[in-house]
Design a protein around this motif. Structure first.
Motif, PDB file in Angstrom:
ATOM      1  N   LYS A  27       1.143  -1.269  -0.018  1.00 27.53           N
ATOM      2  CA  LYS A  27      -0.028   0.492  -0.188  1.00 27.53           C
ATOM      3  C   LYS A  27       1.080   1.203   0.003  1.00 27.53           C
ATOM      4  CE  LYS A  27      -3.966   2.550   2.432  1.00 27.53           C
ATOM      5  NZ  LYS A  27      -3.369   3.144   2.352  1.00 27.53           N
ATOM      6  N   GLU A  28       2.212   1.732   0.852  1.00 29.58           N
ATOM      7  CA  GLU A  28       2.857   2.213   0.980  1.00 29.58           C
ATOM      8  C   GLU A  28       3.718   2.363  -0.285  1.00 29.58           C
ATOM      9  OE1 GLU A  28       6.699   3.480   3.503  1.00 29.58           O
ATOM     10  OE2 GLU A  28       5.410   3.529   4.261  1.00 29.58           O
ATOM     11  N   ILE A  29       3.515   1.596  -1.644  1.00 30.26           N
ATOM     12  CA  ILE A  29       4.310   1.706  -2.113  1.00 30.26           C
ATOM     13  C   ILE A  29       3.695   2.243  -3.367  1.00 30.26           C
ATOM     14  CG2 ILE A  29       5.744   0.181  -4.534  1.00 30.26           C
ATOM     15  CD1 ILE A  29       6.951  -1.870  -2.015  1.00 30.26           C
ATOM     16  N   ARG A  30       2.268   2.167  -3.350  1.00 32.01           N
ATOM     17  CA  ARG A  30       1.063   2.614  -3.775  1.00 32.01           C
ATOM     18  C   ARG A  30       0.780   3.916  -4.207  1.00 32.01           C
ATOM     19  NH1 ARG A  30      -2.096  -1.069  -7.542  1.00 32.01           N
ATOM     20  NH2 ARG A  30      -1.705  -3.127  -7.274  1.00 32.01           N
ATOM     21  N   ASP A  31       1.131   4.436  -2.925  1.00 34.28           N
ATOM     22  CA  ASP A  31       0.999   5.464  -2.365  1.00 34.28           C
ATOM     23  C   ASP A  31       1.585   6.598  -2.800  1.00 34.28           C
ATOM     24  OD1 ASP A  31      -1.732   4.997  -1.611  1.00 34.28           O
ATOM     25  OD2 ASP A  31      -0.769   4.863   1.156  1.00 34.28           O
ATOM     26  N   GLU A  32       3.115   5.691  -2.858  1.00 40.17           N
ATOM     27  CA  GLU A  32       4.626   6.914  -2.941  1.00 40.17           C
ATOM     28  C   GLU A  32       4.719   6.881  -4.539  1.00 40.17           C
ATOM     29  OE1 GLU A  32       8.627   7.171  -2.398  1.00 40.17           O
ATOM     30  OE2 GLU A  32       7.837   4.993  -1.302  1.00 40.17           O
ATOM     31  N   LEU A  33       4.284   5.684  -5.386  1.00 40.09           N
ATOM     32  CA  LEU A  33       4.102   5.896  -7.015  1.00 40.09           C
ATOM     33  C   LEU A  33       3.128   6.379  -7.445  1.00 40.09           C
ATOM     34  CD1 LEU A  33       6.550   2.074  -7.350  1.00 40.09           C
ATOM     35  CD2 LEU A  33       7.441   4.128  -7.836  1.00 40.09           C
ATOM     36  N   SER A  34       1.997   6.212  -6.763  1.00 42.47           N
ATOM     37  CA  SER A  34       0.888   6.894  -7.678  1.00 42.47           C
ATOM     38  C   SER A  34       1.284   8.226  -7.283  1.00 42.47           C
ATOM     39  CB  SER A  34      -0.149   6.670  -6.664  1.00 42.47           C
ATOM     40  OG  SER A  34      -0.518   5.390  -7.360  1.00 42.47           O
TER      41      SER A  34
END
Length: 442
Positions: A27-34
């Protein structure tokens, strides 16, 4: 955002996360890349690009998803604290070496049969306990912190009500699978693990009124101390307060409350010690052992004489444990120097300090708030016991039955190995969970 671009971004994120085994970070990776994707799109739009051009540009700028995923996996993969594991193994090896020395050199029939073999069994079972705790997700412990606290209370009750009378009439031991377990001796570990979780749980910190919350936290802190006073169990009382009070400060930041509790506790313990003739004589005799013929001071005099005569090389296996009472438990560090000399004692000091520093470095490397507090509590719990074991070598330290972790004989190694396994498990997961992640409450 156009529907096609949304699908492209989702496919990109799916590909990246597929390379990262730490699912807690997805989730944190998705939020950061988004977020990075949105910033790139905004930047391109300000330069006059259309929505579609800006979004296609942003996808390209994020880079190859498989390469990005592999890099993120390297960052968030599990880390084994090899130094800490090596410390546990070395301490265990020293324990077996010392037990072999006692068996070889002790001339009186006052040691258990097959001492080294028995300690080997304890260590093997301890390693199994350490492995089990290593693979337990410490976040689950935070959710169960209330049950752990209640379990510690039940353990003490079971020991007092069900345990047979032994060791000067004290009901401390309960037989489990044929092994006598000191449930009261294990309880401080459980209390501090539980308190670290209870004090950090969201439902305690956010939903309870401020003044009521303070009283609840303080009550949970003082209840075990009151129980140890009533039992009485002086060693557990001292160890518990030395660990629980700093933990309370670090989590709650209530310095005034802690100072009041600390002063009251020290005063109460001092009054209790001096009101009990046995304890007051033991403390006085420890400092003035030259003038004592029998009793606790006599033991301190024997320790002093043994250590001063050991020299750098020691007396070898022939003299291991001779003249000492219970050389395989309380006085085990003295036996090591008696046998291997101050050269061996210096190596023990270096190994102990190195092990403590490794535990401290683990705490500094963990970003999760609960995990950091848990390592802090366990590090302090083990360090206090290790340093007390070394302080016996001064010859002037009162003996209060605090076993030397991992070294001295007994079932206490189970809880020490379990604590080390939990500590290593927290470090192993340190890059696999978002910083400050808090579990849902029960």
């Amino acid at each position: 955002m156009m529907e096609q671009s949304k699908k492209d971004l989702e496919r990109y994120l799916d590909t990246v996360c597929a390379q990262v085994r730490a699912k807690g970070m997805h989730k944190e990776i998705r939020d950061e890349l988004s977020g990075h994707f949105t910033d790139l799109v905004t930047e391109r739009l300000e330069l006059g690009a259309t929505d579609e051009e800006a979004q296609q540009y942003a996808i390209r700028q994020l880079g190859d998803p498989q390469a990005v995923g592999r890099e993120l996996h390297q960052i968030h993969k599990p880390r084994i604290p090899w130094g800490l594991l090596a410390g546990v193994i070395l301490l265990s090896a020293v324990s077996l070496l010392g037990m072999a020395a006692v068996e070889a050199g002790f001339t009186e029939d006052l040691i258990p049969n097959a001492l080294m073999l028995r300690q080997s069994v304890f260590i093997i079972l301890g390693l199994i306990a350490m492995t089990g705790m290593f693979f337990i997700n410490f976040k689950q412990l935070q959710r169960a912190s209330g049950f752990i606290y209640g379990g510690a209370l039940l353990m003490i009750a079971a020991s007092l009500w069900l345990g047979p009378e032994m060791m000067n009439g004290s009901r401390r031991y309960v037989s489990i699978l044929g092994f006598p377990f000191d449930l009261i001796g294990c309880s401080p570990y459980l209390f501090v693990v539980a308190l670290a979780g209870i004090w950090k749980r969201p439902n305690v910190q956010n939903t309870t009124g401020g003044r009521l919350r303070s009283w609840v936290e303080l009550g949970l802190l003082l209840l075990p101390a009151a129980i140890y006073i009533l039992i009485p169990s002086f060693a557990e009382l001292v160890v518990y307060l030395v660990v629980a009070l700093p933990l309370y400060i670090r989590i709650t930041r209530r310095w005034v409350s802690v100072m009041v509790v600390a002063v009251s506790s020290v005063s109460g313990v001092a009054l209790y010690v001096w009101s009990q003739l046995h304890w007051s004589d033991r403390n006085i005799d420890a400092f003035y052992f030259q003038d004592v013929v029998t009793g606790a001071g006599y033991i301190n005099r024997i320790i002093h004489g043994t250590l001063t005569s050991a020299g750098w090389k020691g007396h070898g296996l022939e003299g291991a444990g001779n003249g000492l009472i219970y050389p395989y438990t309380d006085l085990f560090p003295v036996v090591l120097i008696q046998t291997f000399g101050w050269a061996g004692g210096l190596l023990l000091l270096v190994l102990t300090c190195w092990f403590v520093l490794k535990m401290v470095s683990c705490a500094r490397a963990v970003s999760d708030t609960y995990g950091r507090m848990l390592i802090f509590a366990l590090t302090l719990m083990l360090s206090i016991r290790l340093l007390y074991g070394l302080s016996i070598l001064s010859g002037r330290m009162p003996l209060i039955s605090i076993p030397f972790p991992f070294l001295s004989y007994g079932q206490h190694v189970f809880i020490e190995f379990a604590a080390a396994g939990l500590l290593m498990g927290i470090y192993w997961r340190k890059d696999m969970l978002p910083a400050g992640q808090a579990p849902s409450s029960l």
